[in-house]
Design an enzyme around this catalytic site. Structure first.
Site, mmCIF file in Angstrom:
data_model
loop_
_atom_site.group_PDB
_atom_site.id
_atom_site.type_symbol
_atom_site.label_atom_id
_atom_site.label_comp_id
_atom_site.label_asym_id
_atom_site.label_seq_id
_atom_site.Cartn_x
_atom_site.Cartn_y
_atom_site.Cartn_z
ATOM 1 N N LYS A 86 4.791 14.569 -40.959
ATOM 2 C CA LYS A 86 3.613 15.421 -40.751
ATOM 3 C C LYS A 86 2.378 14.533 -40.768
ATOM 4 C CE LYS A 86 2.575 19.855 -40.333
ATOM 5 N NZ LYS A 86 3.393 20.882 -39.657
HETATM 6 P P1 NAD Z 1 -3.462 28.200 -35.140
HETATM 7 O O1 NAD Z 1 -4.598 27.360 -35.572
HETATM 8 O O2 NAD Z 1 -3.159 28.312 -33.687
HETATM 9 O O3 NAD Z 1 -3.612 29.707 -35.688
HETATM 10 C C1 NAD Z 1 -3.863 29.990 -37.028
HETATM 11 C C2 NAD Z 1 -4.415 31.412 -37.106
HETATM 12 O O4 NAD Z 1 -4.608 31.740 -38.480
HETATM 13 C C3 NAD Z 1 -5.752 31.586 -36.409
HETATM 14 O O5 NAD Z 1 -5.841 32.902 -35.900
HETATM 15 C C4 NAD Z 1 -6.749 31.430 -37.571
HETATM 16 O O6 NAD Z 1 -7.981 32.065 -37.338
HETATM 17 C C5 NAD Z 1 -5.980 32.108 -38.678
HETATM 18 N N1 NAD Z 1 -6.392 31.710 -40.027
HETATM 19 C C6 NAD Z 1 -6.684 30.472 -40.468
HETATM 20 N N2 NAD Z 1 -7.037 30.518 -41.764
HETATM 21 C C7 NAD Z 1 -6.948 31.828 -42.135
HETATM 22 C C8 NAD Z 1 -7.171 32.517 -43.337
HETATM 23 N N3 NAD Z 1 -7.587 31.871 -44.433
HETATM 24 N N4 NAD Z 1 -6.968 33.868 -43.348
HETATM 25 C C9 NAD Z 1 -6.575 34.510 -42.233
HETATM 26 N N5 NAD Z 1 -6.349 33.908 -41.069
HETATM 27 C C10 NAD Z 1 -6.527 32.579 -41.020
HETATM 28 O O7 NAD Z 1 -2.203 27.638 -35.967
HETATM 29 P P2 NAD Z 1 -0.675 27.862 -35.619
HETATM 30 O O8 NAD Z 1 -0.193 26.710 -34.820
HETATM 31 O O9 NAD Z 1 -0.471 29.260 -35.149
HETATM 32 O O10 NAD Z 1 -0.043 27.673 -37.064
HETATM 33 C C11 NAD Z 1 -0.035 28.710 -38.025
HETATM 34 C C12 NAD Z 1 0.973 28.371 -39.104
HETATM 35 O O11 NAD Z 1 2.278 28.214 -38.503
HETATM 36 C C13 NAD Z 1 0.736 27.064 -39.872
HETATM 37 O O12 NAD Z 1 1.218 27.214 -41.184
HETATM 38 C C14 NAD Z 1 1.603 26.064 -39.113
HETATM 39 O O13 NAD Z 1 1.956 24.943 -39.921
HETATM 40 C C15 NAD Z 1 2.811 26.939 -38.842
HETATM 41 N N6 NAD Z 1 3.645 26.479 -37.732
HETATM 42 C C16 NAD Z 1 3.125 26.314 -36.485
HETATM 43 C C17 NAD Z 1 3.961 25.923 -35.450
HETATM 44 C C18 NAD Z 1 3.465 25.789 -34.048
HETATM 45 O O14 NAD Z 1 4.292 25.538 -33.147
HETATM 46 N N7 NAD Z 1 2.193 25.988 -33.776
HETATM 47 C C19 NAD Z 1 5.329 25.648 -35.717
HETATM 48 C C20 NAD Z 1 5.810 25.861 -37.001
HETATM 49 C C21 NAD Z 1 4.960 26.262 -38.005
#
Ligand code: NAD
Length: 421
Positions: free
Chosen positions: A107
């Protein structure tokens, strides 16, 4: 020590230890898995648009590479630190092992609020970060991907920087790239799609079906939350609430998901979204809605001992990494809530990233149907394996997922042995 203090790291460690205890894993293997193989800290000086120079802190942590090169996202967020990055790298080790990928766990991240930077500044930050961690990454070493605050544009800059240094177009150095520079069809939607697949597997297990009465609330409407919402809405489910960092939207009859996605594309957040019948609620209220499925898909530690007693969802699909603390998992499991663990539930992204890496190395690209079918098959096998482990050891799904992953790691680590002996 800076590496080992964060709640997320302590939580990951305790998950490892409790799975190890349940399956009587070899303590020497567990000892090795408690620590990252390598933790790199870099300084990233960039020139801002006003001519001044600012230095940012960046990290890349490689937790375990027994099964293959490291794999894991790059996060641009003000809360990024070495310990959180280490915890997330550790979770990647278990995620890749669980779903049977020939990849290790890594990571990376930069402590920055990307919204504070111009496009030019972000590009400079990404390229300098790529250069600083450059000696440690590569198609055979460690392959980054997008995470919170980064996207396909970030990956294109990263790929270009690495390619400029090495003198050829390297398709295998990062995943989550735009299609035109070697990205894979299906990658952007893969994590959310995988979340939806896992919810379907859980419904099948309970002899239930997703239909127009199924209510879903999604905390975090980003790269994971949006495609999960689209997939479940297409199956007829009512997405009654979605949120971002600004607010949450609620509509009892079900929100118009596609309309909200269009709105977010234009305005970046949900704050100004006004439609008849749609109410604004808080993120905390969303987490407490009485729904069939709650998908925490924003950040870690949103359901803790402080609010777990107010959660009324029947099923929780962990779209984010570590959205429930161990106290919350234990309390809610005892309350009969079915929890689909993060390392299984959000593994769709790394699975299609793996397909992207394979396609990039082979310079031969698959069609979307093949990608989605293979994703479905790999996730279904992993889900079934977790159910078998849960039954075998009489433990919850969260612990069972760790046991399934640990069993594979233990076997491989024993076969490879401990260098130098
Ligand atoms: P992203 O930045 O695209 O979306 C995150 C969302 O959460 C946004 O809508 C943001 O406004 C919201 N957010 C952020 N902080 C917040 C809070 N305190 N309260 C409420 N909403 C909040 O990120 P993502 O890629 O969708 O990732 C989200 C989660 O999924 C993370 O934990 C990431 O590690 C995990 N993840 C992502 C992927 C991927 O392919 N993108 C894969 C596995 C895991």
């Amino acid at each position: 020590m800076a590496l080992y203090h964060s709640p997320l790291y302590l939580d990951a460690l305790s998950q490892l230890e409790s799975a190890a205890a349940a399956m009587s894993a070899d303590p020497n293997i567990v000892e090795r898995l408690k620590y990252p193989k390598r933790a790199i800290q870099v300084s990233i000086p960039i020139r801002l648009d006003d001519g001044s120079v600012k230095t940012f802190e960046g990290y890349r942590v490689q937790h375990n590479m027994t099964l293959g090169p490291g794999k894991g996202g790059i996060r641009f967020h003000p809360h990024v630190d070495l310990s959180e990055t280490t915890a997330l790298a550790m979770l990647m080790t278990f995620k890749c092992a669980l779903v049977g990928l020939p990849l290790g766990g890594a990571k990376g991240g930069v402590k920055v609020n990307p919204n504070d930077l111009s496009r030019q500044e972000l590009q400079a930050l990404t390229r300098r970060y790529a250069m600083e961690i450059g000696p440690f990454v590569g198609p055979d070493k460690d392959i980054p991907a997008p995470d919170i605050g980064t996207d396909r544009q970030t990956m294109a800059w990263f790929m270009d920087t690495y390619s400029q240094i090495h003198g050829y177009a390297s398709h295998g150095v990062v995943t989550g790239k735009p299609i035109s520079v070697g990205g894979s069809l299906g990658r952007e939607a893969a994590t959310g799609k995988g979340v939806a697949y896992c919810i379907n597997f859980a419904y099948d297990k309970m002899d239930k079906q997703i239909d127009h009465k199924t209510t879903v609330a999604i905390h975090g409407f980003g790269k994971v939350g949006m495609p999960a919402a689209v997939d479940l809405a297409e199956q007829g489910a009512k997405i009654v609430a979605v949120s971002d960092y600004t607010c949450a939207l609620y509509q009892e009859e079900g929100l118009n998901v596609l309309d909200i996605i269009e709105f977010v594309k234009e305005r970046n957040n949900l704050d100004q979204y006004e439609r008849a019948g749609v109410k604004k609620i808080t993120n905390e209220e969303l987490l407490q809605l009485e729904v069939d499925v709650l998908i925490p898909a924003a950040i870690d530690s949103v359901i803790t001992d402080k609010n777990m007693k107010n959660v009324r969802a029947k099923m929780i699909a962990e779209g984010a990494n570590g959205p429930l603390t161990k106290e919350a998992v234990s309390y809610l499991t005892n309350q009969g809530v079915f929890i689909i663990p993060d390392i299984l539930c959000n593994a769709g992204g790394v699975i299609v990233s793996y397909f992207e890496w394979v396609q990039g190395l082979a310079h031969f690209f698959w069609d979307e149907d093949q990608i989605n079918k293979t994703l479905h098959r790999i996730l279904k096998n992993a889900f079934d394996e977790v159910v078998v482990k849960a039954d075998h050891y009489d433990i919850d799904m969260k612990k069972a997922a760790m046991c399934a992953a640990l069993a594979k790691l233990e076997a491989a680590m024993k076969l490879r042995g401990l260098f130098p002996g």
